[in-house]
Design a protein around this motif. Sequence first.
Motif, short mmCIF file in Angstrom:
data_model
loop_
_atom_site.label_atom_id
_atom_site.label_comp_id
_atom_site.label_asym_id
_atom_site.label_seq_id
_atom_site.Cartn_x
_atom_site.Cartn_y
_atom_site.Cartn_z
N GLN A 166 0.70 -1.30 0.11
CA GLN A 166 -0.16 -0.05 0.01
C GLN A 166 0.92 1.27 0.02
OE1 GLN A 166 -3.29 -0.70 -0.19
NE2 GLN A 166 -3.93 1.42 -0.18
N THR A 167 2.12 1.09 0.13
CA THR A 167 2.89 2.36 0.26
C THR A 167 4.10 2.57 -0.95
OG1 THR A 167 4.59 0.94 1.16
CG2 THR A 167 3.34 1.85 2.51
N VAL A 168 3.59 2.07 -2.27
CA VAL A 168 4.66 2.33 -3.28
C VAL A 168 4.05 3.55 -4.05
CG1 VAL A 168 5.25 1.40 -5.40
CG2 VAL A 168 5.04 -0.11 -3.57
N SER A 208 5.67 5.66 0.51
CA SER A 208 5.05 6.67 1.48
C SER A 208 5.36 5.88 2.78
CB SER A 208 3.78 6.77 1.04
OG SER A 208 3.05 5.52 1.29
N PHE A 239 4.77 12.13 1.20
CA PHE A 239 4.99 10.74 1.62
C PHE A 239 5.88 10.39 2.71
CE2 PHE A 239 3.50 10.53 -2.94
CZ PHE A 239 2.08 10.35 -2.84
N GLY A 240 5.81 9.60 3.62
CA GLY A 240 6.54 9.27 4.71
C GLY A 240 6.22 9.98 5.99
N GLY A 241 5.56 10.87 5.92
CA GLY A 241 4.91 11.68 7.21
C GLY A 241 4.23 10.75 8.05
N CYS A 269 -2.42 -0.99 6.41
CA CYS A 269 -1.98 0.01 5.43
C CYS A 269 -1.51 1.39 5.98
CB CYS A 269 -3.23 0.37 4.52
SG CYS A 269 -3.77 -1.11 3.68
N ALA A 307 1.64 1.41 8.25
CA ALA A 307 2.85 1.63 7.52
C ALA A 307 3.24 2.76 6.95
CB ALA A 307 3.13 0.46 6.53
N GLY A 308 2.12 3.46 6.55
CA GLY A 308 2.26 4.58 5.97
C GLY A 308 1.53 5.01 4.65
N GLY A 309 0.46 3.88 4.00
CA GLY A 309 -0.22 3.99 3.04
C GLY A 309 -1.34 4.21 3.06
N ALA A 310 -2.07 5.23 2.49
CA ALA A 310 -3.36 5.97 2.53
C ALA A 310 -4.22 4.60 2.34
CB ALA A 310 -3.60 7.13 1.70
N TYR A 331 -4.89 9.03 -4.22
CA TYR A 331 -4.10 10.08 -3.94
C TYR A 331 -4.47 11.29 -4.21
CZ TYR A 331 -0.38 6.66 -2.64
OH TYR A 331 0.41 5.73 -1.79
#
Lengths: 410, 495
Positions: free
Chosen positions: A135-137, A143, B291-293, B323, B326-329, B346
């Motif tokens: 989910q973070t690519v 992300s 991203f990464g915040g 999700c 880890a940092g995924g929306a 996004y």
Amino acid sequence: MFISSRVCGVCGGVHSVASSLAMEMAFGIGVPPMGLALRNIQLGLDFQIDNPVHLYLLAGPDYSQVVIERTNPSLWERAKKTETRHGNIHGFATMAELMTAFNPLTGKLYLEGLHMTRAPKEAYSILYGKYPHPQTVVPGGLSTTVSMQVLNETEIRIIRTLDYAKRGVFIWDDITQFFYDADPLYKQVGTRPKNMIDTGMWDDPFAYDGTYAGAAEWGDQRWATPGVIMDGELVTTNLHHINMGMEEFVEHAYYEGWENEGTPYPRDPAGNPLSPNHPWNKETKPRPDKRSWKDRYTWSTSPRWDRRVMEAGAYARLWATAAAAKMPHTRFLQATGTSVKIDTPQTPALPAMELEWKIPETWNAFERNLARAYHIVYSLMVAYENVQIAFDLMGDGENKVATMTEFRVP
Amino acid sequence: MENMISVPMKARVDVPLEGEVSRLLPDQVGNVAGAHNSELQQRLLESGGRRDTLGPLKKVYVFWLPGMSCDGCTVSTIGATEPSIEELLTGALPGVPVMVLHHYQFQMESGDHFTLLLEQADAGALDAPYILVYEGSISDEHLTVGAEPWAAKGSLPTWAPADQRQRRSTPEWVRRLAPGAAVTIAIGTCATWGGIPASLGNPTGAMSVMDFLGKDYRSSLGLPVVNVPGCPAIGDDFTEAVTMLLKYMNGQGPVPEFDELGRPAWQFGDTVHLHCPRGAWYEEGNFAREFGGKECLAEIGCWGPVVNCHITERGFINGKGGCMVAGGACIGCMSPGFPDKFTPFYKRPPQTTPATTLSRVHGALTKPLRRTTQLERNREPRWRSTTPSGWAPEYDNVTIAHRTFEYFYTRIQYFRSELPGRHEKDEEKYSSGYVVPPEAAYGKEYAAAAGSQSRRGSQARHPSTAGAVASSRRIRDAPSGRSGVVTDVLSEPAR
Ligand code: SF4
Ligand code: SF4
């Protein structure tokens, strides 16, 4: 990226990274080193699920007691009497014990094969949310919210898996040698021409710039070198050439051709010519039809390189890397021209050891499995080393995981 | 060298070539060696595997059929731990019958040998009840009449000459097997709602199992289709639901509760936002800008507040991952309407801006108050004016303005209530006469140095560790090629 990942539930992560690479090249954006290190960990962990599943759940049963005992009774008798070469490492004293462990559902190695996919999946989920379909690519990196905690949790899981992976090399070496000793004719099982292709992977965190024009240069810096092997000889490592040679055919599949649609990309951005059958020029037009072995019989299309059938995957990756000897010599990995050397640290049950995969003389079913077992260790060590790089980057405060320039869609 | 006796391998292809009859006969069911999975399951049943006799059922068949799927739900189910798939397969759990899994990937037998058991189920000839699990969406085979189906399993009738056989599409299997199944479970968003294969522009007419079987479908236990959505489904969600159903079938548990869309109600009752570890960032009005915040992801496209899912509570596997963890929306992959109703990804989901603006206002008011109390609470009562830590800014770094504010805020906070804690004015003196360092232990110079360093900002480090941190260069910048402080230590055992 989210959609392309869902092409495959076994290797989805790789597809989503591939589409972020494509977008990076389209937008001309690079990825910060932390983003690349994390991406390398991701691509290393990706193999810790399908490779063990292949070896122990899909291929393993072929060598199991229930099968060998019935198909080859004399071989089974021999297995009962044969001591294993590496019993001190994997704990199986005779080949018969080892083969019994391969039994589906009841065998130790089968059940362990199921279980040992969990630690890497956990590490993957910690960094990328879930597996499959991370989910973070994102284009320009990831992300992922990176912290000491997630790196630590990842590293620990990598080490635990590494222990298992090292053992696997010796298990498969025993299987291979046992069959070769029993009858050299086994070397002919599954032989094919040594034609292999791989685009390489694991970009060097300090070399990749995300441009198409630079692909030939940053390609050579990958920790698995891109390459094409024809009849056992390495013919190119240039990503542009690899791309140029790709074609896809649908003569025997239930699709219509796209001849009438024109050729949108007669050349790549660097000016190299592309075939009308190049995947960039392809249009998918399904047309269900009756099955006929002479005409159309499948939903699968036929990808070719230079009009030849190629093998791809774990062993092609090792082979190209070994033969090219171009990858940067990293702390744990080295390509020599005829082999790859993998320097592994100590793990909970096994001491530090140097493993070496040599390009085999004959190319058959046993060598494929053995190469896959080495590839598991190789990709884990890539992940392990990139965790160390990520820790160091974090120490330097370089925590940026993605490029956030406001890029415009061309 | 001893020569092995080679037994002719009865090589077979999935479907016989024209004019060819399948070479193995039904009484030799199995793979080339005549081995098959049920045989091993039988071993388990008869040997030590399962002595327990809770409930009347010894085993239940589970037929796992793939439609238009990516195998992702299979892969995530392999990772499940609550319970694990091994525990279900080997009868490790009391009260839960052994699950005899018939799965297209892990079966030893193939081709006719694989479909034989399905045929027996169709004919009602099995010795135990069965559950039908369907992964992937159902293709509309009206579009392929007279041609190869979009998705098929096997050619029937089994063992007949090739010209009398027909490929059987997976929808056809579902049509036949669903009515006799104790339960039909759709796993994954493709099977539950349609998912990616059913998105705009698909040529196959993909639909969900519910759409295919219709509103009136009931299994032999009287249940409509059970839906465990997700792209991929969380493995634990599936194994947990199956276990609950198996226990119920075996008279060992209550009927599991399902919501109006057939989802396990205890799993899908809440939105994923309610359990999100970033929820409090949302509440205090902090949103990730890039991203990464580590803050809430709402403004970079998180759909969490409106999506039924519990990955942030359960984790993806073994309690780990998820999700937003880890940092995924969230892109709504568990939801009906995925992906079309959630694209483009996004972008801010509807109502995000008014809602995040409100929480910014709320956050602007509550944050300073919380920080004030936090700063004060983050000290032992003994340390009114200084802390013994060499790491942190001293308490007396705090500005006069802050102290004044805190003084009045405390008055309001504890208006007509009791001020908790002890109320010493100075460093606490122990009865032995011991005084909390630093002065006593390290001398005034040290204290002054540490104090001035920490005043530079909260990032400043302890003098002795600052050096170590500074020298821990990136691996390849170090003069010796690839080493740094941390990495040198690590590389010792490796060489
Ligand atoms: S990240 Fe998403 S689910 Fe989590 S708090 Fe923010 S909006 Fe809610
Ligand atoms: S949080 Fe959203 S994207 Fe993640 S699994 Fe749940 S529904 Fe899917």
